[in-house]
Design a protein around this motif. Structure first.
Motif: not given
Ligand SMILES: C=Cc1ccc(O)cc1
Length: 179
Positions: A80-101
């Motif tokens: 996660l990268v938070f830019v709270p002074n601009e009320n935004k963030l960028h997040g990347t989630i890397f899910f193993p295949k089993w969580v998707e299934e």
């Protein structure tokens, strides 16, 4: 949104956020201290999941910009990268295949089911991973203070984000009401 200005790492630690990713997923996340995060998931693939005391790496990249990285017992990785002074963030989630299934296996209070997560990550498949990179808009900022066990202390319910945003959930000491 919030008018709080973030400059230092200390300004960020102890802060409680609710945000909605551009794909519609709604998350609630708390910088509990300089190595620990708590969170609750209100919308998306694993809505209903909640976690406390997840070990994480938390740094300030430059004034007011914060990067948080961790790996979970499920095998899911998060950046996660938070830019709270601009009320935004960028997040990347890397899910193993089993969580998707089998997302339902992870939809619980994970802390009470660590063994099940570790068994599942061995039993099911890891690859290919599902990478979900998204911007999010912050809809709530609360100054909970560090190590506040009341911030993330119960399972999510549908009205919870609105209750928090409208000031119905925490009292003036940032303790949970109706507890
Ligand atoms: C998988 C956990 C997770 C927690 C917060 C967030 O913004 C994205 C993922």
């Amino acid at each position: 949104m919030s008018t709080k200005q973030f400059k230092t790492l200390d300004d960020f630690l102890g802060t409680h956020f609710i945000y909605t990713y551009d794909n519609g997923w709604e998350y609630e996340w708390y910088a509990k201290n300089n190595h620990t995060v708590d969170y609750r998931i209100h919308g998306g693939m694993v809505a209903g999941r909640w976690v406390t005391d997840q070990e994480a790496n938390i740094v300030m990249l430059t004034e007011g910009i914060y990067k948080i990285d961790w790996t979970e017992p499920t095998g899911t990785d998060v950046a996660l990268v938070f830019v709270p002074n601009e009320n935004k963030l960028h997040g990347t989630i890397f899910f193993p295949k089993w969580v998707e299934e089998h997302p339902e296996i992870t939809v619980t209070y994970q802390n009470e089911h660590i063994d099940l997560m570790e068994e599942s990550r061995e039993k099911y498949e890891t690859y290919p991973k599902l990478v979900v990179p998204e911007f999010a808009k912050i809809t709530y900022v609360g100054e909970a203070g560090q190590d506040n066990e009341d911030v993330i202390s119960e399972a999510p319910y549908p009205e919870m984000p609105d209750d928090i945003r409208n000031g119905r959930y925490f009292d003036e000491h940032y303790h949970r009401r109706n507890k």
